[in-house]
Motif scaffolding. Structure first.
Motif, PDB file in Angstrom:
ATOM      1  N   PHE A 156      53.178  35.252  43.283  1.00 34.49           N
ATOM      2  CA  PHE A 156      52.991  36.296  44.603  1.00 34.49           C
ATOM      3  C   PHE A 156      53.819  35.973  45.996  1.00 34.49           C
ATOM      4  O   PHE A 156      54.120  36.821  46.379  1.00 34.49           O
ATOM      5  N   LEU A 175      37.592  46.552  39.596  1.00 43.46           N
ATOM      6  CA  LEU A 175      37.545  47.783  38.538  1.00 43.46           C
ATOM      7  C   LEU A 175      37.989  47.467  37.374  1.00 43.46           C
ATOM      8  O   LEU A 175      38.940  46.519  36.915  1.00 43.46           O
ATOM      9  N   ARG A 177      38.312  46.763  33.108  1.00 40.67           N
ATOM     10  CA  ARG A 177      37.923  45.637  31.943  1.00 40.67           C
ATOM     11  C   ARG A 177      39.351  45.040  31.384  1.00 40.67           C
ATOM     12  O   ARG A 177      40.414  45.521  31.465  1.00 40.67           O
ATOM     13  N   SER A 183      45.601  42.563  26.446  1.00 37.82           N
ATOM     14  CA  SER A 183      45.747  41.142  27.043  1.00 37.82           C
ATOM     15  C   SER A 183      45.224  40.259  26.060  1.00 37.82           C
ATOM     16  O   SER A 183      45.530  39.097  26.437  1.00 37.82           O
TER      17      SER A 183
HETATM   18 ZN1  ZEM Z   1      44.766  42.558  36.964  1.00 37.54          ZN
HETATM   19  N1  ZEM Z   1      44.505  41.960  35.007  1.00 37.54           N
HETATM   20  N2  ZEM Z   1      45.267  40.502  37.299  1.00 37.54           N
HETATM   21  N3  ZEM Z   1      45.190  42.764  38.964  1.00 37.54           N
HETATM   22  N4  ZEM Z   1      43.897  44.357  36.737  1.00 37.54           N
HETATM   23  C1  ZEM Z   1      43.860  42.801  34.093  1.00 37.54           C
HETATM   24  C2  ZEM Z   1      43.313  44.125  34.136  1.00 37.54           C
HETATM   25  C3  ZEM Z   1      43.250  44.786  35.662  1.00 37.54           C
HETATM   26  C4  ZEM Z   1      45.763  39.664  36.065  1.00 37.54           C
HETATM   27  C5  ZEM Z   1      45.379  39.724  35.002  1.00 37.54           C
HETATM   28  O1  ZEM Z   1      45.784  38.852  34.055  1.00 37.54           O
HETATM   29  C6  ZEM Z   1      44.804  40.820  34.385  1.00 37.54           C
HETATM   30  C7  ZEM Z   1      45.676  41.964  39.852  1.00 37.54           C
HETATM   31  C8  ZEM Z   1      46.014  40.765  39.610  1.00 37.54           C
HETATM   32  C9  ZEM Z   1      45.766  40.115  38.546  1.00 37.54           C
HETATM   33  C10 ZEM Z   1      43.682  45.333  37.648  1.00 37.54           C
HETATM   34  C11 ZEM Z   1      44.446  45.253  39.044  1.00 37.54           C
HETATM   35  C12 ZEM Z   1      45.062  44.004  39.354  1.00 37.54           C
HETATM   36  C13 ZEM Z   1      43.580  42.213  32.853  1.00 37.54           C
HETATM   37  C14 ZEM Z   1      43.160  42.876  31.663  1.00 37.54           C
HETATM   38  C15 ZEM Z   1      44.225  40.990  32.890  1.00 37.54           C
HETATM   39  C16 ZEM Z   1      44.690  39.923  31.891  1.00 37.54           C
HETATM   40  C17 ZEM Z   1      44.260  43.914  30.765  1.00 37.54           C
HETATM   41  C18 ZEM Z   1      43.625  44.660  29.567  1.00 37.54           C
HETATM   42  O2  ZEM Z   1      43.546  43.861  28.520  1.00 37.54           O
HETATM   43  O3  ZEM Z   1      43.555  45.795  29.561  1.00 37.54           O
HETATM   44  C19 ZEM Z   1      46.093  38.337  36.902  1.00 37.54           C
HETATM   45  C20 ZEM Z   1      46.291  37.115  36.028  1.00 37.54           C
HETATM   46  C21 ZEM Z   1      46.208  38.678  38.279  1.00 37.54           C
HETATM   47  C22 ZEM Z   1      46.493  37.787  39.458  1.00 37.54           C
HETATM   48  C23 ZEM Z   1      46.300  36.404  39.450  1.00 37.54           C
HETATM   49  C24 ZEM Z   1      45.974  42.813  41.043  1.00 37.54           C
HETATM   50  C25 ZEM Z   1      46.678  42.014  42.042  1.00 37.54           C
HETATM   51  C26 ZEM Z   1      45.526  43.939  40.956  1.00 37.54           C
HETATM   52  C27 ZEM Z   1      45.615  45.310  41.699  1.00 37.54           C
HETATM   53  C28 ZEM Z   1      45.779  45.209  42.995  1.00 37.54           C
HETATM   54  C29 ZEM Z   1      42.964  46.313  37.043  1.00 37.54           C
HETATM   55  C30 ZEM Z   1      42.478  47.628  37.980  1.00 37.54           C
HETATM   56  C31 ZEM Z   1      42.564  45.909  35.775  1.00 37.54           C
HETATM   57  C32 ZEM Z   1      41.849  46.712  34.884  1.00 37.54           C
HETATM   58  C33 ZEM Z   1      42.633  47.662  33.973  1.00 37.54           C
HETATM   59  C34 ZEM Z   1      41.885  48.331  32.886  1.00 37.54           C
HETATM   60  O4  ZEM Z   1      42.376  49.058  32.144  1.00 37.54           O
HETATM   61  O5  ZEM Z   1      40.854  48.481  32.810  1.00 37.54           O
END
Ligand code: ZEM
Length: 292
Positions: A156, A175, A177, A183
């Motif tokens: 970041f 929001l 899953r 993933s």
């Molecule tokens: Zn996420 N995120 N994210 N994230 N994310 C997943 C799902 C969603 C990380 C991450 O490894 C993962 C931010 C930051 C970080 C969303 C929004 C934002 C998933 C699951 C993983 C593994 C994916 C899947 O299997 O479908 C990590 C390590 C992060 C930072 C340290 C930030 C910043 C976001 C937005 C501002 C959202 C909305 C989801 C859910 C997606 C879905 O299909 O339901």
């Protein structure tokens, strides 16, 4: 009169897009009982985040300008697995409003999802241009869920985000899953995964979290009913003192979270887009706030 200066200028300016009309079309398309938890909102937020979070402040490349995830190298990056659901969903909107660029559409869709699922207003500007395959970013610019605070900061800070913005943005995990076929991780972060709130932060502190024993990648489960999950990166928001200052605050103060999230998410969606290219902020009203 073709010699009228105004007429000439209007003819030369790009086609006007009715962004509120695009907003409303996306808003109407969110609900689908056959998809996931009943809404496309969460995966649209993830698309907006992944198309923007590739920005590198040192070289100026990456970011939402370009929508380069349309092309194979970037679409196939491991971090982007499953985002074809979001891109394909938005393809129907693009066909109805061909004058909007993909890069504007994808970021706008993230704003629609946040606002319509109960979140704050998010300032958004138009003007992104679509790039081509040479503009694809290298793999590895997005965070891995099985790592700690150092990794999160490394990723970041490269975008130009600070600790407060990191924690605020992570609250988007209210929001959606994790999907084992995307993933590898499994499950939602909270009980109402189509409602944007500070529930993610509240649960981080109020639930007891233990390592899940399973064949999948390392993740945590809540002791109460084992139906919720946290990633290692989510847990780092409570164990790292600088992160904890903000996550604790957001767990108690939803207003502070909404305000900081709105600023940080807006910043994210505009990273790397030359300001000369961008419009003034576009007023995008929530459906509930529009005159009947
Ligand atoms: Zn996420 N995120 N994210 N994230 N994310 C997943 C799902 C969603 C990380 C991450 O490894 C993962 C931010 C930051 C970080 C969303 C929004 C934002 C998933 C699951 C993983 C593994 C994916 C899947 O299997 O479908 C990590 C390590 C992060 C930072 C340290 C930030 C910043 C976001 C937005 C501002 C959202 C909305 C989801 C859910 C997606 C879905 O299909 O339901």
């Amino acid at each position: 009169d073709p010699n009228d200066a105004r007429t000439v200028k209007d003819a030369a300016s790009p086609k006007q897009v009715d962004y509120q009309a695009v907003y409303n079309a996306i808003a109407e398309s969110l609900e689908d009982e056959k998809y996931d938890d009943g809404s496309y909102g969460p995966v649209l937020v993830r698309l907006a985040w992944h198309c923007s979070g590739t920005y590198d402040k040192n070289t100026g490349n990456g970011g939402s300008n370009g929508a380069t995830m349309r092309f194979a190298p970037e679409a196939n990056h491991g971090a982007n697995a499953g985002l074809e659901h979001a891109r394909n969903h938005l393809e129907k909107i693009k066909q109805r409003f061909p004058e909007i660029t993909y890069s504007d559409l994808w970021t706008l869709a993230g704003v629609v999802a946040i606002q319509e699922l109960g979140g704050p207003y998010v300032p958004w500007r138009a003007g992104r241009k679509d790039g081509n395959v040479e503009n694809c970013t290298p793999d590895g610019r997005l965070p891995d869920g099985d790592k700690g605070a150092d990794h999160i900061r490394h990723i970041f800070y490269r975008m130009g985000m600070d600790d407060k913005e990191i924690v605020a943005l992570s609250g988007a995990h209210a929001l959606g899953r994790c999907h084992t076929d995307r993933s590898g991780f499994d499950g939602p972060w909270q009980y109402a995964p189509t409602t944007f709130s500070n529930e993610y932060f509240r649960l981080l502190f109020d639930e007891k979290w233990q390592e899940r024993k399973w064949n999948g990648p390392p993740q945590f489960e809540n002791k109460t009913d084992k139906s919720l999950m946290m990633l290692r990166t989510d847990m780092a928001l409570t164990t790292d003192p600088a992160f904890r200052k903000y996550s604790e605050k957001y767990s108690k103060d939803e207003g502070a979270f909404f305000s900081d999230f709105s600023s940080a998410f807006s910043k994210l969606l505009h990273l790397g887009v030359p300001s000369a290219q961008l419009s003034e902020p576009v007023s995008l009203k929530k459906v509930e706030d529009q005159a009947p």
